[in-house]
Motif scaffolding. Structure first.
Motif, PDB file in Angstrom:
ATOM      1  N   GLY A   1       0.816  -1.212   0.000  1.00  0.00           N
ATOM      2  CA  GLY A   1       0.000   0.000   0.000  1.00  0.00           C
ATOM      3  C   GLY A   1       0.847   1.259   0.000  1.00  0.00           C
ATOM      4  N   ALA A   2       1.907   1.255   0.813  1.00  0.00           N
ATOM      5  CA  ALA A   2       2.784   2.427   0.884  1.00  0.00           C
ATOM      6  C   ALA A   2       3.526   2.633  -0.433  1.00  0.00           C
ATOM      7  CB  ALA A   2       3.769   2.270   2.036  1.00  0.00           C
ATOM      8  N   GLN A   3       3.924   1.551  -1.070  1.00  0.00           N
ATOM      9  CA  GLN A   3       4.563   1.662  -2.385  1.00  0.00           C
ATOM     10  C   GLN A   3       3.625   2.316  -3.392  1.00  0.00           C
ATOM     11  OE1 GLN A   3       6.293  -1.856  -4.106  1.00  0.00           O
ATOM     12  NE2 GLN A   3       7.220  -2.511  -2.180  1.00  0.00           N
TER      13      GLN A   3
ATOM     14  N   LEU B   1       4.761  10.320  -6.878  1.00  0.00           N
ATOM     15  CA  LEU B   1       5.866  10.507  -7.824  1.00  0.00           C
ATOM     16  C   LEU B   1       5.347  10.697  -9.250  1.00  0.00           C
ATOM     17  CD1 LEU B   1       8.359   7.819  -6.465  1.00  0.00           C
ATOM     18  CD2 LEU B   1       8.558  10.298  -6.224  1.00  0.00           C
ATOM     19  N   ASP B   2       4.296   9.978  -9.609  1.00  0.00           N
ATOM     20  CA  ASP B   2       3.709  10.106 -10.949  1.00  0.00           C
ATOM     21  C   ASP B   2       3.159  11.511 -11.191  1.00  0.00           C
ATOM     22  OD1 ASP B   2       4.306   7.502 -11.522  1.00  0.00           O
ATOM     23  OD2 ASP B   2       2.291   6.721 -11.135  1.00  0.00           O
ATOM     24  N   HIS B   3       2.813  12.205 -10.100  1.00  0.00           N
ATOM     25  CA  HIS B   3       2.304  13.576 -10.214  1.00  0.00           C
ATOM     26  C   HIS B   3       3.417  14.607 -10.038  1.00  0.00           C
ATOM     27  CE1 HIS B   3      -1.630  11.620  -9.866  1.00  0.00           C
ATOM     28  NE2 HIS B   3      -2.168  12.750 -10.289  1.00  0.00           N
ATOM     29  N   GLY B   4       4.645  14.140 -10.074  1.00  0.00           N
ATOM     30  CA  GLY B   4       5.780  15.053 -10.046  1.00  0.00           C
ATOM     31  C   GLY B   4       6.288  15.448  -8.679  1.00  0.00           C
TER      32      GLY B   4
ATOM     33  N   GLU C   1      11.000   1.679  -0.606  1.00  0.00           N
ATOM     34  CA  GLU C   1      11.087   0.884  -1.836  1.00  0.00           C
ATOM     35  C   GLU C   1      10.481   1.619  -3.026  1.00  0.00           C
ATOM     36  OE1 GLU C   1       9.135  -2.675  -0.663  1.00  0.00           O
ATOM     37  OE2 GLU C   1      10.815  -3.419   0.547  1.00  0.00           O
ATOM     38  N   GLY C   2       9.391   2.341  -2.789  1.00  0.00           N
ATOM     39  CA  GLY C   2       8.762   3.096  -3.867  1.00  0.00           C
ATOM     40  C   GLY C   2       9.661   4.203  -4.381  1.00  0.00           C
ATOM     41  N   LEU C   3      10.345   4.880  -3.456  1.00  0.00           N
ATOM     42  CA  LEU C   3      11.285   5.936  -3.849  1.00  0.00           C
ATOM     43  C   LEU C   3      12.488   5.356  -4.584  1.00  0.00           C
ATOM     44  CD1 LEU C   3      11.273   8.097  -0.574  1.00  0.00           C
ATOM     45  CD2 LEU C   3      10.264   8.743  -2.776  1.00  0.00           C
ATOM     46  N   ALA C   4      12.965   4.210  -4.093  1.00  0.00           N
ATOM     47  CA  ALA C   4      14.163   3.595  -4.684  1.00  0.00           C
ATOM     48  C   ALA C   4      13.952   3.232  -6.141  1.00  0.00           C
ATOM     49  CB  ALA C   4      14.554   2.363  -3.878  1.00  0.00           C
ATOM     50  N   LYS C   5      12.713   2.883  -6.519  1.00  0.00           N
ATOM     51  CA  LYS C   5      12.428   2.551  -7.920  1.00  0.00           C
ATOM     52  C   LYS C   5      12.674   3.739  -8.843  1.00  0.00           C
ATOM     53  CE  LYS C   5       9.023  -1.101  -7.073  1.00  0.00           C
ATOM     54  NZ  LYS C   5       7.608  -1.525  -7.248  1.00  0.00           N
ATOM     55  N   HIS C   6      12.663   4.944  -8.250  1.00  0.00           N
ATOM     56  CA  HIS C   6      12.912   6.161  -9.033  1.00  0.00           C
ATOM     57  C   HIS C   6      14.269   6.768  -8.662  1.00  0.00           C
ATOM     58  CE1 HIS C   6       8.762   6.707 -10.744  1.00  0.00           C
ATOM     59  NE2 HIS C   6       8.498   5.844  -9.763  1.00  0.00           N
ATOM     60  N   ASP C   7      15.137   5.927  -8.077  1.00  0.00           N
ATOM     61  CA  ASP C   7      16.491   6.347  -7.686  1.00  0.00           C
ATOM     62  C   ASP C   7      16.480   7.525  -6.717  1.00  0.00           C
ATOM     63  OD1 ASP C   7      17.738   4.407  -9.327  1.00  0.00           O
ATOM     64  OD2 ASP C   7      17.457   5.700 -11.081  1.00  0.00           O
ATOM     65  N   ILE C   8      15.489   7.513  -5.836  1.00  0.00           N
ATOM     66  CA  ILE C   8      15.401   8.549  -4.801  1.00  0.00           C
ATOM     67  C   ILE C   8      15.611   7.891  -3.443  1.00  0.00           C
ATOM     68  CG2 ILE C   8      13.942  10.302  -3.724  1.00  0.00           C
ATOM     69  CD1 ILE C   8      12.384  10.434  -6.366  1.00  0.00           C
TER      70      ILE C   8
END
Length: 339
Positions: free
Chosen positions: A167-169, A176-179, A204-211
């Motif tokens: 859910g958190a991901q 992130l999709d909204h910028g 984990e969600g941030l890491a997928k975008h190298d954040i």
């Protein structure tokens, strides 16, 4: 004079044991005819006889009671779980006693001791979530115990939780999709399973975008409205560039919304917000909240079913950990980030 079972038996022309079994729904079990059962019930109704539940409990060494302890009954999430457990348990012939631990383990332990003194037959707990030794000790006595929502990763207790990490991901990816890149996190009670798993899902969600997750962007000490308000206030004072909040509970989100309103800002034009949990009136808010909704009915029903199965069979469930799916409810509280 108070009426007794003997009075009913005499009026019906049967023995006390036949009268008892007829009134307790056990006529077929003891091959008592329908005609005799009806005669006994008719005699009891005519006399105005009501069986004593206390006497029956003492005789059968059963109370028919299930104890339920939650951290905060004012939180719609926990109130809904308590209701679902109650409905399912009552359908199975049990009565429920609900208690509010007010988010402290000391209160939780005291309330459980009081429930045990009432001879409860089983216990459903939405624990505060930092310690489980007292719960494990009760489980070790043979009393059926099921935990809901805030389980423990290393415990062997029967637990029903949600997929907090997933859910958190999903919430993080939506922002992130909204910028949004400057995201303030309004966490709940640190050290509890839902809180820790939501942080892990966020990471984990941030890491997928190298954040990389910045711990300085996380604030809060409980799943309450007060914590949400104070955390949002602190984060905005330290990081005025924040464009969105991820609240770990609806009360946390409501606190943030109160602060945003006081500051003269608007959602989602000035700040976006997504929250975990859902509430019945979310669609009717001035700005309907986008949420990661847990399946509250499934959480409550599953916990109650696990309890009643144990009471019927006398056996512990083979599967100890049960995870309920979560889903995204898209509403109007997320806008495009200002670049």
């Amino acid at each position: 004079m108070s009426l007794t079972l003997q009075d009913v038996a005499d009026a019906a022309g049967v023995s006390v044991s036949v009268a008892s079994r007829s009134l307790n729904g056990r006529a077929r079990e003891y091959r008592i005819s329908e005609a005799t059962e009806k005669t006994v019930k008719k005699a009891a109704a005519k006399l105005g006889f009501r069986p004593s539940q206390v006497a029956r409990s003492l005789r059968l060494k059963r109370s028919g009671l299930v104890g339920v302890v939650v951290p905060d009954l004012s939180n719609p999430f926990f109130a809904s779980i308590a209701r679902e457990v109650t409905l399912t348990a009552e359908h199975e012939g049990y009565s429920v006693i609900v208690a509010d631990s007010r988010e402290t383990t000391a209160n939780e332990e005291q309330l459980i001791e009081q429930l045990l003194a009432r001879q409860i037959e089983a216990l459903v707990v939405c624990p505060v979530g930092r310690r489980h030794e007292h719960l494990s000790a009760i489980d070790g006595t043979g009393l059926p115990v099921v935990l809901v929502d805030r389980g423990f990763a290393k415990s062997k207790l029967v637990q029903v939780t949600s997929d907090h990490r997933c859910g958190a991901q999903r919430a993080t990816e939506l922002l992130l999709d909204h910028g949004h890149r400057s995201i303030g996190v309004l966490q709940g009670l640190p050290g509890t399973l839902p809180n820790d798993q939501r942080i892990e899902g966020l990471r984990e969600g941030l890491a997928k975008h190298d954040i990389q997750l910045d711990s300085a962007m996380i604030a809060g000490d409980s799943f309450s409205e007060h914590s949400g308000y104070e955390s949002a206030k602190r984060l905005l004072s330290l990081h005025p560039n924040i464009t969105a909040f991820f609240a770990f509970s609806t009360p946390n989100a409501l606190g943030a919304l109160r602060l945003i309103s006081e500051m003269g800002l608007r959602v989602p034009k000035d700040l976006s917000i997504v929250t975990f949990d859902d509430i019945p009136f979310a669609d009717f808010m001035s700005v309907p909240l986008t949420t990661i909704a847990q399946d509250v009915p499934a959480l409550g029903r599953t916990a109650a079913e696990l309890i009643t199965q144990q009471l019927r069979s006398g056996k512990r469930p083979r599967i100890k950990k049960h995870s309920m799916k979560v889903h995204l409810v898209s509403r109007d509280s997320i806008g495009e980030a200002k670049r």
